[in-house]
Structure formats: structure tokens, C-alpha cells
Design a protein around this motif. Structure first.
Motif, PDB file in Angstrom:
ATOM      1  N   LYS A  96       0.822  -1.219   0.000  1.00 45.98           N
ATOM      2  CA  LYS A  96       0.000   0.000   0.000  1.00 45.98           C
ATOM      3  C   LYS A  96       0.852   1.263   0.000  1.00 45.98           C
ATOM      4  N   CYS A  97       2.110   1.140   0.483  1.00 50.68           N
ATOM      5  CA  CYS A  97       3.011   2.295   0.481  1.00 50.68           C
ATOM      6  C   CYS A  97       3.741   2.436  -0.851  1.00 50.68           C
ATOM      7  N   GLN A  98       3.372   1.598  -1.838  1.00 51.89           N
ATOM      8  CA  GLN A  98       3.905   1.626  -3.194  1.00 51.89           C
ATOM      9  C   GLN A  98       5.331   1.081  -3.311  1.00 51.89           C
ATOM     10  N   GLU A  99       5.820   0.427  -2.273  1.00 50.90           N
ATOM     11  CA  GLU A  99       7.111  -0.243  -2.363  1.00 50.90           C
ATOM     12  C   GLU A  99       6.893  -1.708  -2.725  1.00 50.90           C
ATOM     13  N   LYS A 100       7.901  -2.298  -3.395  1.00 42.08           N
ATOM     14  CA  LYS A 100       7.785  -3.666  -3.885  1.00 42.08           C
ATOM     15  C   LYS A 100       8.687  -4.599  -3.077  1.00 42.08           C
ATOM     16  N   PHE A 101       8.165  -5.796  -2.774  1.00 42.59           N
ATOM     17  CA  PHE A 101       8.906  -6.791  -2.017  1.00 42.59           C
ATOM     18  C   PHE A 101       8.556  -8.184  -2.523  1.00 42.59           C
ATOM     19  N   LYS A 102       9.505  -9.115  -2.406  1.00 38.98           N
ATOM     20  CA  LYS A 102       9.145 -10.515  -2.542  1.00 38.98           C
ATOM     21  C   LYS A 102       8.203 -10.866  -1.391  1.00 38.98           C
ATOM     22  N   ILE A 103       7.367 -11.860  -1.599  1.00 41.69           N
ATOM     23  CA  ILE A 103       6.261 -12.088  -0.660  1.00 41.69           C
ATOM     24  C   ILE A 103       6.749 -12.358   0.761  1.00 41.69           C
ATOM     25  N   GLY A 104       7.889 -13.075   0.929  1.00 39.68           N
ATOM     26  CA  GLY A 104       8.407 -13.326   2.273  1.00 39.68           C
ATOM     27  C   GLY A 104       8.927 -12.064   2.934  1.00 39.68           C
ATOM     28  N   GLU A 105       9.580 -11.183   2.129  1.00 42.45           N
ATOM     29  CA  GLU A 105      10.116  -9.925   2.664  1.00 42.45           C
ATOM     30  C   GLU A 105       8.985  -8.962   2.991  1.00 42.45           C
ATOM     31  N   TRP A 106       7.910  -8.987   2.170  1.00 37.82           N
ATOM     32  CA  TRP A 106       6.784  -8.092   2.439  1.00 37.82           C
ATOM     33  C   TRP A 106       6.164  -8.394   3.792  1.00 37.82           C
ATOM     34  N   GLU A 107       6.123  -9.662   4.166  1.00 30.03           N
ATOM     35  CA  GLU A 107       5.507 -10.034   5.428  1.00 30.03           C
ATOM     36  C   GLU A 107       6.210  -9.352   6.600  1.00 30.03           C
ATOM     37  N   LEU A 108       7.547  -9.250   6.540  1.00 31.48           N
ATOM     38  CA  LEU A 108       8.290  -8.536   7.582  1.00 31.48           C
ATOM     39  C   LEU A 108       8.011  -7.037   7.508  1.00 31.48           C
ATOM     40  N   HIS A 109       8.020  -6.500   6.264  1.00 32.64           N
ATOM     41  CA  HIS A 109       7.783  -5.069   6.077  1.00 32.64           C
ATOM     42  C   HIS A 109       6.402  -4.667   6.600  1.00 32.64           C
ATOM     43  N   SER A 110       5.410  -5.545   6.432  1.00 29.62           N
ATOM     44  CA  SER A 110       4.040  -5.201   6.816  1.00 29.62           C
ATOM     45  C   SER A 110       3.910  -4.911   8.307  1.00 29.62           C
ATOM     46  N   GLU A 111       4.869  -5.441   9.111  1.00 27.31           N
ATOM     47  CA  GLU A 111       4.811  -5.206  10.552  1.00 27.31           C
ATOM     48  C   GLU A 111       5.026  -3.733  10.901  1.00 27.31           C
ATOM     49  N   ILE A 112       5.732  -3.011  10.026  1.00 29.49           N
ATOM     50  CA  ILE A 112       6.060  -1.620  10.343  1.00 29.49           C
ATOM     51  C   ILE A 112       5.585  -0.636   9.282  1.00 29.49           C
ATOM     52  N   CYS A 113       4.916  -1.122   8.247  1.00 28.02           N
ATOM     53  CA  CYS A 113       4.454  -0.230   7.182  1.00 28.02           C
ATOM     54  C   CYS A 113       3.349   0.684   7.705  1.00 28.02           C
ATOM     55  N   GLU A 114       3.544   1.972   7.585  1.00 23.62           N
ATOM     56  CA  GLU A 114       2.573   2.920   8.147  1.00 23.62           C
ATOM     57  C   GLU A 114       1.232   2.861   7.422  1.00 23.62           C
ATOM     58  N   GLU A 115       1.241   2.549   6.124  1.00 22.44           N
ATOM     59  CA  GLU A 115      -0.023   2.475   5.390  1.00 22.44           C
ATOM     60  C   GLU A 115      -0.837   1.269   5.845  1.00 22.44           C
ATOM     61  N   ILE A 116      -0.171   0.148   6.054  1.00 28.69           N
ATOM     62  CA  ILE A 116      -0.875  -1.050   6.523  1.00 28.69           C
ATOM     63  C   ILE A 116      -1.333  -0.859   7.964  1.00 28.69           C
ATOM     64  N   GLN A 117      -0.498  -0.165   8.767  1.00 31.13           N
ATOM     65  CA  GLN A 117      -0.863   0.067  10.165  1.00 31.13           C
ATOM     66  C   GLN A 117      -2.147   0.882  10.267  1.00 31.13           C
ATOM     67  N   LYS A 118      -2.419   1.733   9.263  1.00 29.33           N
ATOM     68  CA  LYS A 118      -3.653   2.516   9.291  1.00 29.33           C
ATOM     69  C   LYS A 118      -4.874   1.609   9.178  1.00 29.33           C
ATOM     70  N   VAL A 119      -4.713   0.504   8.466  1.00 31.76           N
ATOM     71  CA  VAL A 119      -5.817  -0.430   8.268  1.00 31.76           C
ATOM     72  C   VAL A 119      -5.923  -1.412   9.414  1.00 31.76           C
ATOM     73  N   THR A 120      -4.745  -1.932   9.835  1.00 29.26           N
ATOM     74  CA  THR A 120      -4.710  -2.926  10.925  1.00 29.26           C
ATOM     75  C   THR A 120      -3.708  -2.486  11.967  1.00 29.26           C
ATOM     76  N   PRO A 121      -4.050  -1.489  12.806  1.00 27.63           N
ATOM     77  CA  PRO A 121      -3.091  -1.000  13.796  1.00 27.63           C
ATOM     78  C   PRO A 121      -2.674  -2.091  14.759  1.00 27.63           C
ATOM     79  N   LYS A 122      -1.388  -2.071  15.106  1.00 30.80           N
ATOM     80  CA  LYS A 122      -0.848  -3.041  16.062  1.00 30.80           C
ATOM     81  C   LYS A 122      -0.917  -2.463  17.476  1.00 30.80           C
ATOM     82  N   PRO A 123      -0.998  -3.311  18.492  1.00 29.96           N
ATOM     83  CA  PRO A 123      -1.004  -2.818  19.872  1.00 29.96           C
ATOM     84  C   PRO A 123       0.293  -2.122  20.207  1.00 29.96           C
ATOM     85  N   ALA A 124       0.212  -1.167  21.146  1.00 30.45           N
ATOM     86  CA  ALA A 124       1.396  -0.388  21.503  1.00 30.45           C
ATOM     87  C   ALA A 124       2.484  -1.297  22.038  1.00 30.45           C
TER      88      ALA A 124
END
Length: 430
Positions: A96-124
Motif C-alpha cells: 500500500k506504500c507503493q514499495e515492492k517486495f518478494k512475498i516473504g520480505e513483504w511479510e516482515l515489512h508489513s509489521e512496520i508499514c505505516e499504510e498497513i498500520q492505518k488499516v490494521t493497527p498493532k497494539p502499543a
């Protein structure tokens, strides 16, 4: 049995090798019939449909697509689908942040991606207790041990395979020699005949010898079939471990990242961020695979502002392709209601000269005072505010400059100075 479901790519786009979006109808063939996500460790069910290894129920169930009854306890109900798994690991995710990743790398990136966090915020993160950190550390140690044991097992399997293949080749050669010997003597004499003489004058051959030769050939053929069965079992074992490695290594990275975040190393307003494995990270930034990196979060005080650093190793904006870009990001925390806004701390960012770490003038340093009107420094509404900092922080040449880069590692330092007019819960007096 693995407990990991499929790759939940939310509403991100999946791209093919030509960076073109995959059609939904085409993508369905790579979705798990159980969790409906992209298949992880794909298995083919006896009915022909596909399921994630971690989605297999423990008891009798019906395939959600065709309705066939499947009993997980029976053998030959599931088969490894290596072709499908290979295709999945080759997928590129357009986040969603328009960056490209292989699917395994994206999974790690999704933990800190601010665009994804807007949809599924993580607990503090700060709500996590010390025992949670200890639990993660124990999990990391256990995973490292398992990975080490699996690598040893693969080495043992590989050596055994080589030994068996050599033995099979020898048995085949010996079998061919015996068969040629049998063919040279011809057919054995009829019962009651103790010997024969070849028509062309060859020496007589005792029928007992021929019987022994035939028995030897039969035994050798049986041995070869047994060896083939053993080879198949070992090949299956090696395939299993080979498929497990990438996920195990990803789990290690995830646990390392979570432990690093949970420990929250700084609450003093001074934080040093170690960026290692620099050559690989810079290469991935250059080709657009992982454009930016986030530091673990840190605090200005035990109950102060929460921030992190964001670095673009191939530059961003005016610094793209020529400079490292470095920004700070104000993050949402549970103490925001007790703090003064906008954020007004003076910011000092430094790339440390490792040859002269105690000589500030040898390092690369930039300073700024936050703009009170900028949304970057307002009270956060989402997990991350917009990053703010220096697109042209340091030239790309520092990546190969031995003064700044030791052991494939850079060190960034941030210092936050509190204005006298600003107070927070840690500065209040009784």
C-alpha cells in the motif's frame, strides 16, 4: 504441524515476474481452500485442491471447495506441491506504500508499514511486559536450535544420498556383469543333468553354479529396489528441510526484530541505530526491492514522545540516487495525552565516523528545529506521522567509505534536546 496460515496480503497487489498485476481469477489457483490467503508451504489434497500446511485440520473434514471427505490421519492424503510453492515465492507484492517486495520480505515489512498500520493497527509496543521479551528470546533460541539441527540433518541426508547412489551404481555394474555371464553359459540343463558341454567346445558348466548365479542376480535386483526406496525417502526428507529453511530464517528475522523493538533501548532522548548487512541492504534499495528501513522505536523519556528513524539508502526526493536520506518519524504512544504538542525538541542527526567516533567534527551532522505548523510534529492520529528530515543527509559514497563503514555497518545517532518551555509527565514536580 506448522501453525502458520497463508500470506495475508490484505488489498495489496500481487505482481508477476514482469511486474504486472495478476488477474484475480488466475490468483485464485494460488489461494488456500481453508484460509483463502496466498498459499504458504502449499500441499495438494488428494481431491486435487490446495491447502496451506498450517491450515490442515487435526480431524476429519470436508474440502471447502469440492466437499470431499479428508482424513488427515490417513496416509497419502496430502502431497507437497513444489511447483506451486516455487511460483508463490516468486511473487512480488506491491504494498500500500507503493514499495515492492518478494512475498516473504513483504511479510516482515508489513509489521512496520505505516499504510498497513492505518488499516490494521498493532497494539502499543510499550504495553508488552518484560516476561514477553523473555518468551520471545526463548522462542528465538529454540528456533535457532531447530534450524541448526535441520541443517545438520540435511548434510547427513546429502552424504547418505551420495553413498547410496554410489552403491546402487556398483550394484548395477555387478548385476550387468553377472547377467552377461549367465547369457554366455546359456540356459541351464534340465533336472537330473549334472553338467553340459557347449556345442562350440566351451568347458562344461555345473548346473549348481548356474543356479547360484541366478540367485545372486535375483538378490542384487532386490537390493537395488530396496536402495531405490531408501533414496526416495531421503529425497523426500531433503525436500522437506529445504522448503523449511526459508521460513525458519524468516521467523528468526521476525523474532530478532520483535525483541529489538520490545527492549526499547533508549528513553533518554539519545539513540544510536546500528544498520548492519549494509551492502545487501544498499543493493536492495538500489533495485527498488526494499526502499527504506525503519529503526526500532525509542523515547525521549520513560513516558515521553515515541519516535523512530527512517533511512533511504539510495535516497528519496531530491537525494534519490545521490545521497542517503534520513528522517525522523513521530509515532503514536499511550502517553500522548500527557505531552505538549506540537513536538518541539531540537533534533540532531549524525552519521558517526567510526575511525574517530569521539571527534564530532569528523562525523556528518545535521540539525533542525521542528516546524510547529507541520503535520509531521502534531499529535499522531495514526501509528506514524509523516517523516521529516534530510533528503540529502550524506552522499552515497559513505557506504563504501571505510571511515564510516566498518564491518559492513553504519551507525546513525539522534539526539533530542528538550526546550525549556516544554514539560511532560517525567518533568513535572510534586
Amino acid at each position: 504441524m506448522s501453525s502458520l496460515k497463508g500470506y495475508n496480503t490484505l488489498d495489496c497487489q500481487i505482481l508477476n515476474k514482469d511486474n504486472q498485476p495478476l488477474e484475480p481469477d488466475y490468483l485464485k489457483r494460488y489461494c488456500c481452500v481453508y484460509c483463502h490467503y496466498i498459499l504458504r508451504q502449499a500441499l495438494q489434497i488428494e481431491c486435487g485442491d490446495r491447502i496451506c500446511k498450517g491450515c490442515i485440520p487435526l480431524r476429519l473434514f470436508n474440502c471447502p471447495l469440492c466437499g470431499d471427505e479428508i482424513d488427515p490421519e490417513k496416509p497419502n492424503q496430502f502431497f507437497s506441491d513444489r511447483s506451486c510453492q516455487k511460483d508463490v515465492l516468486g511473487f512480488t507484492v506491491l504494498c500500500k506504500c507503493q514499495e515492492k517486495f518478494k512475498i516473504g520480505e513483504w511479510e516482515l515489512h508489513s509489521e512496520i508499514c505505516e499504510e498497513i498500520q492505518k488499516v490494521t493497527p498493532k497494539p502499543a509496543v510499550a504495553n508488552v511486559l518484560p516476561q514477553d521479551v523473555a518468551q520471545l528470546e526463548n522462542g528465538l533460541k529454540q528456533t535457532q536450535t531447530e534450524l541448526s539441527e535441520q541443517k545438520k540433518q540435511v548434510n547427513r541426508c546429502t552424504k547418505k544420498l551420495e553413498s547410496l547412489e554410489k552403491e546402487v551404481r556398483q550394484l548395477r555394474l555387478l548385476t550387468d556383469e553377472v547377467r552377461r555371464g549367465v547369457a554366455a553359459y546359456g540356459i541351464a540343463p534340465s533336472p537330473g543333468s549334472s553338467s553340459r558341454t557347449a556345442a562350440d567346445g566351451e568347458p562344461a558348466v555345473n548346473s549348481r553354479v548356474l543356479d547360484q548365479i541366478r540367485e545372486t542376480v535375483t538378490q542384487l535386483v532386490s537390493d537395488i529396489e530396496q536402495q531405490k526406496g531408501t533414496l526416495r525417502q531421503l529425497n523426500t526428507s531433503v525436500d522437506h528441510f529445504t522448503q523449511t529453511f526459508p521460513r525458519m530464517e524468516t521467523v528468526l528475522e521476525e523474532l530478532n526484530l520483535k525483541i529489538e523493538i520490545l527492549e526499547v533501548k533508549s528513553t533518554s532522548g539519545v539513540y544510536i541505530w546500528k544498520v548492519n548487512d549494509l551492502a545487501r541492504r544498499a543493493r536492495e534499495a538500489r533495485i527498488g526491492r526494499t526502499v527504506s528501513l525503519y529503526s526500532p522505536p525509542f523515547y525521549t523519556s520513560p513516558h515521553g514522545y515515541r519516535l523512530c528513524l527512517r533511512a533511504y539508502l539510495f535516497g528519496d526526493g531530491s537525494g534519490k540516487g545521490t545521497h542517503i536520506s534520513l528522517f525522523i518519524v513521530v509515532m503514536k504512544s499511550e502517553y500522548d495525552d500527557l505531552l505538549a504538542w506540537p513536538f518541539q525538541h531540537k533534533v540532531t542527526l549524525t552519521l558517526i565516523n567510526q575511525d574517530h567516533p569521539l571527534t564530532p567534527e569528523r562525523s556528518t551532522t545535521h540539525r533542525f528545529i521542528p516546524n510547529a505548523d507541520s503535520s509531521s510534529f502534531k499529535k499522531p492520529v495514526d501509528t506514524f506521522n509523516v517523516a521529516s528530515g534530510f533528503p540529502e543527509f550524506a552522499p552515497l559514497s559513505v557506504i563504501t567509505d571505510q571511515a564510516f563503514c566498518h564491518n559492513d555497518t553504519l551507525y546513525f545517532r539522534i539526539k533530542l534536546e528538550t526546550p525549556e518551555a516544554v514539560t511532560g509527565p517525567d518533568e513535572l514536580k510534586d
